[in-house]
Motif scaffolding. Structure first.
Motif, mmCIF file in Angstrom:
data_model
loop_
_atom_site.group_PDB
_atom_site.id
_atom_site.type_symbol
_atom_site.label_atom_id
_atom_site.label_comp_id
_atom_site.label_asym_id
_atom_site.label_seq_id
_atom_site.Cartn_x
_atom_site.Cartn_y
_atom_site.Cartn_z
ATOM 1 N N VAL A 180 5.708 4.328 -4.825
ATOM 2 C CA VAL A 180 5.306 4.293 -6.012
ATOM 3 C C VAL A 180 5.898 3.409 -7.260
ATOM 4 C CG1 VAL A 180 3.352 4.136 -8.157
ATOM 5 C CG2 VAL A 180 2.805 5.279 -5.566
ATOM 6 N N ALA A 233 -8.410 11.251 -8.692
ATOM 7 C CA ALA A 233 -8.534 9.829 -9.567
ATOM 8 C C ALA A 233 -8.369 9.959 -10.995
ATOM 9 C CB ALA A 233 -10.176 8.887 -8.765
ATOM 10 N N ASN A 249 -9.409 7.789 -14.400
ATOM 11 C CA ASN A 249 -9.824 6.773 -15.039
ATOM 12 C C ASN A 249 -9.725 6.439 -16.969
ATOM 13 O OD1 ASN A 249 -10.720 4.222 -15.600
ATOM 14 N ND2 ASN A 249 -12.748 4.812 -15.215
ATOM 15 N N ASP A 268 -0.561 2.159 -12.986
ATOM 16 C CA ASP A 268 -2.068 1.029 -12.708
ATOM 17 C C ASP A 268 -1.733 0.747 -11.750
ATOM 18 O OD1 ASP A 268 -3.082 -1.683 -12.596
ATOM 19 O OD2 ASP A 268 -4.102 -1.187 -14.814
ATOM 20 N N LYS A 269 -3.108 1.160 -10.752
ATOM 21 C CA LYS A 269 -2.879 1.484 -9.715
ATOM 22 C C LYS A 269 -3.106 -0.982 -9.300
ATOM 23 C CE LYS A 269 -5.946 4.267 -7.839
ATOM 24 N NZ LYS A 269 -7.023 4.922 -7.465
ATOM 25 N N GLU A 270 -2.660 -1.282 -9.443
ATOM 26 C CA GLU A 270 -2.836 -2.945 -9.557
ATOM 27 C C GLU A 270 -1.309 -3.679 -9.598
ATOM 28 O OE1 GLU A 270 -5.073 -4.690 -7.685
ATOM 29 O OE2 GLU A 270 -7.066 -2.898 -7.700
ATOM 30 N N PRO A 303 -7.722 2.678 -12.908
ATOM 31 C CA PRO A 303 -7.884 3.115 -12.394
ATOM 32 C C PRO A 303 -5.868 3.643 -12.843
ATOM 33 C CG PRO A 303 -8.426 1.151 -11.671
ATOM 34 C CD PRO A 303 -8.490 1.108 -12.786
ATOM 35 N N ALA A 304 -5.440 4.631 -12.360
ATOM 36 C CA ALA A 304 -4.789 5.445 -12.986
ATOM 37 C C ALA A 304 -4.163 5.661 -11.510
ATOM 38 C CB ALA A 304 -4.414 5.290 -13.325
ATOM 39 N N ILE A 305 -2.874 5.789 -11.238
ATOM 40 C CA ILE A 305 -2.269 6.943 -10.121
ATOM 41 C C ILE A 305 -1.467 7.484 -10.789
ATOM 42 C CG2 ILE A 305 -0.410 7.021 -8.266
ATOM 43 C CD1 ILE A 305 -1.112 4.002 -7.558
ATOM 44 N N LYS A 355 0.784 -1.260 0.198
ATOM 45 C CA LYS A 355 0.221 0.000 -0.265
ATOM 46 C C LYS A 355 1.038 0.785 0.228
ATOM 47 C CE LYS A 355 -3.938 -2.023 2.671
ATOM 48 N NZ LYS A 355 -4.420 -2.282 3.666
ATOM 49 N N TYR A 363 1.097 -1.958 -10.798
ATOM 50 C CA TYR A 363 2.297 0.109 -11.014
ATOM 51 C C TYR A 363 3.266 -0.447 -12.729
ATOM 52 C CZ TYR A 363 0.844 -0.199 -5.858
ATOM 53 O OH TYR A 363 0.020 0.067 -5.531
#
Length: 327
Positions: free
Chosen positions: A98, A248, A250, A274-276, A255-257, A91, A278
């Motif tokens: 990140v 946020a 999209n 990508d949030k999942e 969903p992206a950081i 997390k 990376y």
């Protein structure tokens, strides 16, 4: 018998590899004594029009022997996968964390060194205004309802001497010097050297062939070896002003950081992960404050939230010839 040994014997957890121990030690030392921020350098940025292949998901299992200082469980990759360790941060709460996850993801990619006669194929979707708006002066942000995505496909030979692109539905191939065709290209011999922050710094100070470029732009424009891509992310993590955009995003249904830094006081230049997984999946330039732009071509007004550039990376692979889109 100490407590750690008892837990290992009870749960029969495999001992961490030397590489995993080295990584954990480095991460802990970095947490205790972070490197001093370096002064920001401004370099020529080349427009990005490329794609990145999505990294495969890695199965993980919880490991009991985590350091007391660790906030979240340490995880180890399934031994049947290529990876030998897991995401460093389950997390992440900072841009540096990140980017370290992104570097780890890059290191899991399969790679074969290309031949000089092969091509880097990059494909992206770029949000663009209609030509009539793009050609207007002064030019401004993307216009909601009018800006649309366009697919961009490009091929660059590894030696930088041949380039192909789809224009008006047709493949056009050019050689350096043909019909006065010229384009900047960082030599492959230079690219493969960029495996550490020190080497990236040296490249920016004394670029081979005289062509310098933002490292984050390189991550989106070239098909990079995994260790080079990882080094670029770690280099960016060391730069001052890198931050997570709390808004946020999209992107292409994912969903992206957003990670980046503020330029000219009102623009946020961001890489999108990508949030999942990376994985790097895009890039955007967005206004974070109101601004009045005065120039020789007139005056324009920027409002907070205006979007100037948005790119979705779709594919990045090595191929044998222009027109080919898969290995």
């Amino acid at each position: 018998m100490d407590e750690i040994s008892m837990l290992r014997e009870t749960f029969d957890a495999p001992a961490p590899s030397p590489a995993a121990e080295q990584r954990a030690r480095a991460a802990l030392l970095h947490h205790i004594a972070p490197k001093p921020a370096k002064s920001k350098k401004i370099w020529w940025r080349v427009p990005i029009a490329v794609g990145v292949a999505t990294a495969a998901a890695v199965a993980v299992a919880v490991v009991i022997d985590k350091p007391a200082e660790q906030k979240s469980p340490v995880v180890r990759a399934n031994p049947t996968m290529k990876a030998t360790k897991s995401l460093p941060y389950l997390k992440p709460v900072s841009a540096a964390q990140v980017l370290e996850n992104a570097a780890w993801t890059a290191e899991q990619e399969n790679w074969t060194d290309p031949k000089p006669t092969q091509f880097m194929y990059v494909e992206s979707r770029q949000m663009r205004n209609p030509p009539s708006i793009e050609s207007a002066r002064p030019n401004g942000a993307l216009v909601p309802g009018k800006a649309k995505y366009r697919t961009v496909q490009k091929w660059d030979r590894i030696d930088g001497q041949v380039q192909g692109e789809i224009r008006n539905g047709r493949l056009e191939v050019h050689k350096q010097g043909d019909n006065q065709s010229q384009w900047g290209f960082i030599p492959w011999s230079q690219i493969v050297k960029l495996t550490s922050s020190a080497q990236i710094d040296a490249f920016l100070e004394h670029p081979e062939g005289g062509l310098s470029q933002d490292p984050d732009a390189m991550a989106g424009q070239y098909v990079l070896p995994p260790e080079v891509k990882a080094a670029i992310y770690r280099y960016l993590a060391e730069q001052p002003g890198m931050r997570i955009n709390p808004d946020a995003v999209n992107l292409d249904g994912r969903p992206a950081i957003g990670l980046g830094r503020i330029e000219e006081g009102y623009l946020s230049q961001e890489l999108l992960f990508d949030k999942e997984t990376y994985t790097l999946i895009g890039e955007r330039l967005v206004a974070v404050a109101d601004h009045v732009n005065r120039g020789d071509d007139g005056t324009s007004y920027t409002h907070k939230g205006d979007l100037f550039r948005q790119v979705i990376y779709r594919k990045m692979v090595i191929v044998d010839r222009p027109g080919q889109t898969a290995p």
